[in-house]
Design a protein around this motif. Structure first.
Motif, PDB file in Angstrom:
ATOM      1  N   ALA A  88       0.824  -1.214   0.000  1.00  0.00           N
ATOM      2  CA  ALA A  88       0.000   0.000   0.000  1.00  0.00           C
ATOM      3  C   ALA A  88       0.853   1.257   0.000  1.00  0.00           C
ATOM      4  O   ALA A  88       2.027   1.260   0.387  1.00  0.00           O
ATOM      5  CB  ALA A  88      -0.925   0.003   1.215  1.00  0.00           C
ATOM      6  N   ALA A  89       0.234   2.354  -0.428  1.00  0.00           N
ATOM      7  CA  ALA A  89       0.857   3.668  -0.309  1.00  0.00           C
ATOM      8  C   ALA A  89       1.097   3.981   1.159  1.00  0.00           C
ATOM      9  O   ALA A  89       0.268   3.679   2.020  1.00  0.00           O
ATOM     10  CB  ALA A  89      -0.033   4.733  -0.939  1.00  0.00           C
ATOM     11  N   ALA A  90       2.239   4.581   1.455  1.00  0.00           N
ATOM     12  CA  ALA A  90       2.563   4.940   2.839  1.00  0.00           C
ATOM     13  C   ALA A  90       1.625   6.043   3.324  1.00  0.00           C
ATOM     14  O   ALA A  90       1.119   6.851   2.537  1.00  0.00           O
ATOM     15  CB  ALA A  90       4.006   5.402   2.938  1.00  0.00           C
ATOM     16  N   THR A  91       1.410   6.067   4.632  1.00  0.00           N
ATOM     17  CA  THR A  91       0.605   7.148   5.206  1.00  0.00           C
ATOM     18  C   THR A  91       1.496   8.015   6.098  1.00  0.00           C
ATOM     19  O   THR A  91       2.323   8.765   5.602  1.00  0.00           O
ATOM     20  CB  THR A  91      -0.634   6.608   5.946  1.00  0.00           C
ATOM     21  N   GLU A  92       1.388   7.861   7.405  1.00  0.00           N
ATOM     22  CA  GLU A  92       1.939   8.880   8.296  1.00  0.00           C
ATOM     23  C   GLU A  92       3.085   8.368   9.156  1.00  0.00           C
ATOM     24  O   GLU A  92       3.116   7.202   9.564  1.00  0.00           O
ATOM     25  CB  GLU A  92       0.823   9.379   9.222  1.00  0.00           C
ATOM     26  N   ASP A  93       4.018   9.262   9.450  1.00  0.00           N
ATOM     27  CA  ASP A  93       4.965   9.056  10.538  1.00  0.00           C
ATOM     28  C   ASP A  93       4.183   9.388  11.811  1.00  0.00           C
ATOM     29  O   ASP A  93       4.176  10.513  12.286  1.00  0.00           O
ATOM     30  CB  ASP A  93       6.173   9.980  10.366  1.00  0.00           C
ATOM     31  N   GLN A  94       3.529   8.382  12.339  1.00  0.00           N
ATOM     32  CA  GLN A  94       2.511   8.597  13.377  1.00  0.00           C
ATOM     33  C   GLN A  94       3.153   8.674  14.759  1.00  0.00           C
ATOM     34  O   GLN A  94       3.619   7.665  15.291  1.00  0.00           O
ATOM     35  CB  GLN A  94       1.461   7.483  13.322  1.00  0.00           C
ATOM     36  N   ARG A  95       3.166   9.869  15.290  1.00  0.00           N
ATOM     37  CA  ARG A  95       3.751  10.120  16.609  1.00  0.00           C
ATOM     38  C   ARG A  95       2.953  11.206  17.320  1.00  0.00           C
ATOM     39  O   ARG A  95       2.380  12.095  16.687  1.00  0.00           O
ATOM     40  CB  ARG A  95       5.211  10.586  16.475  1.00  0.00           C
ATOM     41  N   ARG A  96       2.928  11.124  18.627  1.00  0.00           N
ATOM     42  CA  ARG A  96       2.404  12.221  19.413  1.00  0.00           C
ATOM     43  C   ARG A  96       3.398  13.393  19.324  1.00  0.00           C
ATOM     44  O   ARG A  96       4.598  13.173  19.215  1.00  0.00           O
ATOM     45  CB  ARG A  96       2.202  11.771  20.868  1.00  0.00           C
ATOM     46  N   PRO A  97       2.951  14.657  19.354  1.00  0.00           N
ATOM     47  CA  PRO A  97       1.601  15.100  19.737  1.00  0.00           C
ATOM     48  C   PRO A  97       0.617  15.257  18.585  1.00  0.00           C
ATOM     49  O   PRO A  97      -0.553  15.502  18.818  1.00  0.00           O
ATOM     50  CB  PRO A  97       1.884  16.473  20.368  1.00  0.00           C
ATOM     51  N   TRP A  98       1.083  15.126  17.324  1.00  0.00           N
ATOM     52  CA  TRP A  98       0.127  15.362  16.234  1.00  0.00           C
ATOM     53  C   TRP A  98      -0.781  14.154  16.000  1.00  0.00           C
ATOM     54  O   TRP A  98      -1.862  14.293  15.451  1.00  0.00           O
ATOM     55  CB  TRP A  98       0.856  15.743  14.949  1.00  0.00           C
ATOM     56  N   ALA A  99      -0.345  12.984  16.408  1.00  0.00           N
ATOM     57  CA  ALA A  99      -1.170  11.783  16.292  1.00  0.00           C
ATOM     58  C   ALA A  99      -1.581  11.323  17.684  1.00  0.00           C
ATOM     59  O   ALA A  99      -1.247  11.950  18.702  1.00  0.00           O
ATOM     60  CB  ALA A  99      -0.404  10.693  15.556  1.00  0.00           C
ATOM     61  N   LYS A 100      -2.309  10.218  17.724  1.00  0.00           N
ATOM     62  CA  LYS A 100      -2.842   9.711  18.993  1.00  0.00           C
ATOM     63  C   LYS A 100      -2.096   8.469  19.472  1.00  0.00           C
ATOM     64  O   LYS A 100      -2.472   7.873  20.484  1.00  0.00           O
ATOM     65  CB  LYS A 100      -4.329   9.398  18.829  1.00  0.00           C
ATOM     66  N   ALA A 101      -1.063   8.072  18.727  1.00  0.00           N
ATOM     67  CA  ALA A 101      -0.259   6.910  19.096  1.00  0.00           C
ATOM     68  C   ALA A 101       1.128   7.089  18.499  1.00  0.00           C
ATOM     69  O   ALA A 101       1.325   7.865  17.552  1.00  0.00           O
ATOM     70  CB  ALA A 101      -0.899   5.621  18.588  1.00  0.00           C
ATOM     71  N   ASP A 102       2.098   6.399  19.048  1.00  0.00           N
ATOM     72  CA  ASP A 102       3.480   6.453  18.563  1.00  0.00           C
ATOM     73  C   ASP A 102       3.784   5.155  17.828  1.00  0.00           C
ATOM     74  O   ASP A 102       4.106   4.137  18.446  1.00  0.00           O
ATOM     75  CB  ASP A 102       4.440   6.641  19.742  1.00  0.00           C
ATOM     76  N   ARG A 103       3.699   5.211  16.484  1.00  0.00           N
ATOM     77  CA  ARG A 103       3.844   3.989  15.703  1.00  0.00           C
ATOM     78  C   ARG A 103       4.884   4.118  14.598  1.00  0.00           C
ATOM     79  O   ARG A 103       5.202   3.136  13.929  1.00  0.00           O
ATOM     80  CB  ARG A 103       2.492   3.594  15.098  1.00  0.00           C
ATOM     81  N   GLY A 104       5.407   5.329  14.352  1.00  0.00           N
ATOM     82  CA  GLY A 104       6.378   5.525  13.289  1.00  0.00           C
ATOM     83  C   GLY A 104       5.732   5.573  11.917  1.00  0.00           C
ATOM     84  O   GLY A 104       4.508   5.668  11.776  1.00  0.00           O
ATOM     85  N   MET A 105       6.566   5.502  10.879  1.00  0.00           N
ATOM     86  CA  MET A 105       6.066   5.577   9.508  1.00  0.00           C
ATOM     87  C   MET A 105       5.250   4.342   9.161  1.00  0.00           C
ATOM     88  O   MET A 105       5.720   3.210   9.314  1.00  0.00           O
ATOM     89  CB  MET A 105       7.226   5.729   8.521  1.00  0.00           C
ATOM     90  N   LEU A 106       4.046   4.561   8.706  1.00  0.00           N
ATOM     91  CA  LEU A 106       3.106   3.478   8.445  1.00  0.00           C
ATOM     92  C   LEU A 106       3.016   3.189   6.955  1.00  0.00           C
ATOM     93  O   LEU A 106       2.848   4.099   6.143  1.00  0.00           O
ATOM     94  CB  LEU A 106       1.726   3.836   8.981  1.00  0.00           C
ATOM     95  N   ARG A 107       3.080   1.916   6.642  1.00  0.00           N
ATOM     96  CA  ARG A 107       2.805   1.462   5.282  1.00  0.00           C
ATOM     97  C   ARG A 107       2.210   0.066   5.366  1.00  0.00           C
ATOM     98  O   ARG A 107       2.862  -0.863   5.836  1.00  0.00           O
ATOM     99  CB  ARG A 107       4.064   1.439   4.414  1.00  0.00           C
ATOM    100  N   GLY A 108       0.988  -0.060   4.923  1.00  0.00           N
ATOM    101  CA  GLY A 108       0.345  -1.362   4.900  1.00  0.00           C
ATOM    102  C   GLY A 108      -0.368  -1.730   6.181  1.00  0.00           C
ATOM    103  O   GLY A 108      -1.014  -2.768   6.247  1.00  0.00           O
ATOM    104  N   GLU A 109      -0.247  -0.897   7.221  1.00  0.00           N
ATOM    105  CA  GLU A 109      -1.010  -1.072   8.448  1.00  0.00           C
ATOM    106  C   GLU A 109      -2.004   0.073   8.562  1.00  0.00           C
ATOM    107  O   GLU A 109      -1.695   1.210   8.199  1.00  0.00           O
ATOM    108  CB  GLU A 109      -0.087  -1.087   9.669  1.00  0.00           C
ATOM    109  N   VAL A 110      -3.185  -0.220   9.082  1.00  0.00           N
ATOM    110  CA  VAL A 110      -4.235   0.782   9.127  1.00  0.00           C
ATOM    111  C   VAL A 110      -3.761   2.029   9.868  1.00  0.00           C
ATOM    112  O   VAL A 110      -3.123   1.959  10.922  1.00  0.00           O
ATOM    113  CB  VAL A 110      -5.517   0.205   9.763  1.00  0.00           C
TER     114      VAL A 110
END
Length: 394
Positions: free
Chosen positions: A240-262
């Motif tokens: 899948a196309a990559a989405t977000e470098d998911q980290r607080r405070p802009w996100a609600k969880a700290d998961r790093g760069m996401l690709r292929g995970e919801v």
């Protein structure tokens, strides 16, 4: 016997099949090629520059059984991460980037709600679910919904009064998440509109209780498998196309760069299968979905809904679908156009009045989420509306 368009009918005139979607030119679809060329040019412009609207995008459009536009631009993966100090994405070297293609899967985000809604209407058509039935009749342990008389229709029309979301991603375990959902009561008056992911989560639980099958199975067996939508499924989806470098405070969880995970934090906390988010799909697969609904619920020999129940799905105010919303549909809105957007940058619109559909998939949250800007979606809808009008001479 067969109609001129290739659809088959029984002796009483009832549809037995609908013509399959096929590639063709804008002219063959009844769309003005100058306007579709402008559409493609404008979408390409959305992915250029240092701070593009999206790292990459796919635009797919058609009319009748003809798929007239299918173009990809930009990058499925452009960034390794996001740097909050410079407020910029950390660019990958060119050799490590992944180019966008028409067949790139996207995290659909809230477009998942449309599939959940179709799955619910399938049960309504079969007579196993009443549209005005009380949720508490199926889920008595969901005390908040049961105690306030929330109905299936209210879940489908976002008129239950339930708040937009709960922080299920912060719960300790699955038991706590379920307990919070069960206890959640409306914050608004049932009957008034308040868009909420919780509506589709409750609907998921209801459908799973009713059928004894998971939502992923219901959508696969009832929608994607019969329609041949082989690229549409719940994750993980590594290509899948990559989405977000998911980290607080802009996100609600700290998961790093996401690709292929919801991307959606609640859907992730729930294991990736949720009524409001979690599906991955491609532009061509979504074109089949749109065409099926425009054709009254059939595509080729496959039938997922009868015409009367497609009409129920798309009758104002819409069951799961938003109707006539110019803010993301542009000039396609106004005569019963139906569609939805997704937080990751996805959208689709189908217009029964002109037998037209438009899909714009983009990874606008790559490398991080920004304030929503649906102007490009509306502009694309306007291009398609004008492509129809130019051919009609209107």
């Amino acid at each position: 016997m067969a109609d001129a368009d290739g659809s088959r009918r029984d002796l009483r005139g009832g549809a037995l099949s609908a013509p399959r979607l096929r590639p063709g030119t804008p002219e063959r679809a009844g769309l003005d090629p100058a306007e579709t060329d402008r559409l493609v040019h404008e979408v390409r412009g959305l992915t250029s520059g240092e701070r593009p609207w999206a790292a990459g995008a796919v635009v797919v459009a058609g009319r009748g059984p003809v798929l007239a536009v299918a173009e990809a631009t930009g990058w499925a993966v452009r960034y390794a991460g996001y740097d909050p100090v410079t407020d910029r994405g950390v660019e990958l070297p060119p050799q490590r980037r992944v180019a966008m293609t028409v067949d790139t899967p996207f995290d659909l985000a809230s477009l998942t709600k449309l599939f959940t809604s179709v799955a619910a209407v399938q049960q309504i058509e079969r007579g196993t679910l009443g549209i005005d039935a009380l949720v508490g009749a199926y889920l008595p342990e969901f005390r908040g919904a049961a105690g306030h008389g929330i109905t299936v229709r209210q879940l489908l029309t976002h008129t239950s009064g339930l708040r937009p979301e709960l922080p299920l991603y912060d719960c300790a375990d699955a038991e706590e998440r379920l307990a919070r959902l069960r206890a959640e009561a409306p914050v608004g008056a049932p009957g008034s509109y308040l868009y909420s992911d919780l509506n589709m989560l409750l609907l998921q639980h209801l459908l799973e209780r009713l059928t004894g099958r998971g939502l992923d199975v219901l959508i696969h067996e009832g929608i994607t498998r019969p329609l041949g939508m082989t690229a549409t499924r719940f994750g993980p989806c590594p290509a899948a196309a990559a989405t977000e470098d998911q980290r607080r405070p802009w996100a609600k969880a700290d998961r790093g760069m996401l690709r292929g995970e919801v991307h959606d934090e609640n859907a992730w906390a729930l294991g990736g299968v949720a009524g409001h988010a979690g599906l991955f799909s491609t532009g061509p697969d979504l074109a089949i979905f749109c065409r099926t609904l425009l054709a009254g619920g059939s595509h080729g020999p496959a039938r997922i809904l009868g015409p009367d129940f497609v009409e129920l799905l798309l009758t104002p105010p819409g069951l799961g679908f938003a109707l006539d919303q110019p803010w993301f549909m542009g000039e396609l809105a106004g005569r019963g156009a139906a569609g939805h957007t997704g937080f990751t940058g996805t959208s689709l619109v189908l217009d029964p009045a002109t037998d037209t559909f438009l899909i714009l998939l983009a990874n606008t949250v790559h490398p991080r989420r920004r304030p929503a800007n649906s102007g490009p979606r509306a502009a694309a809808g306007t291009r398609i509306a004008r492509a129809v009008r130019a051919v009609r001479g209107a």
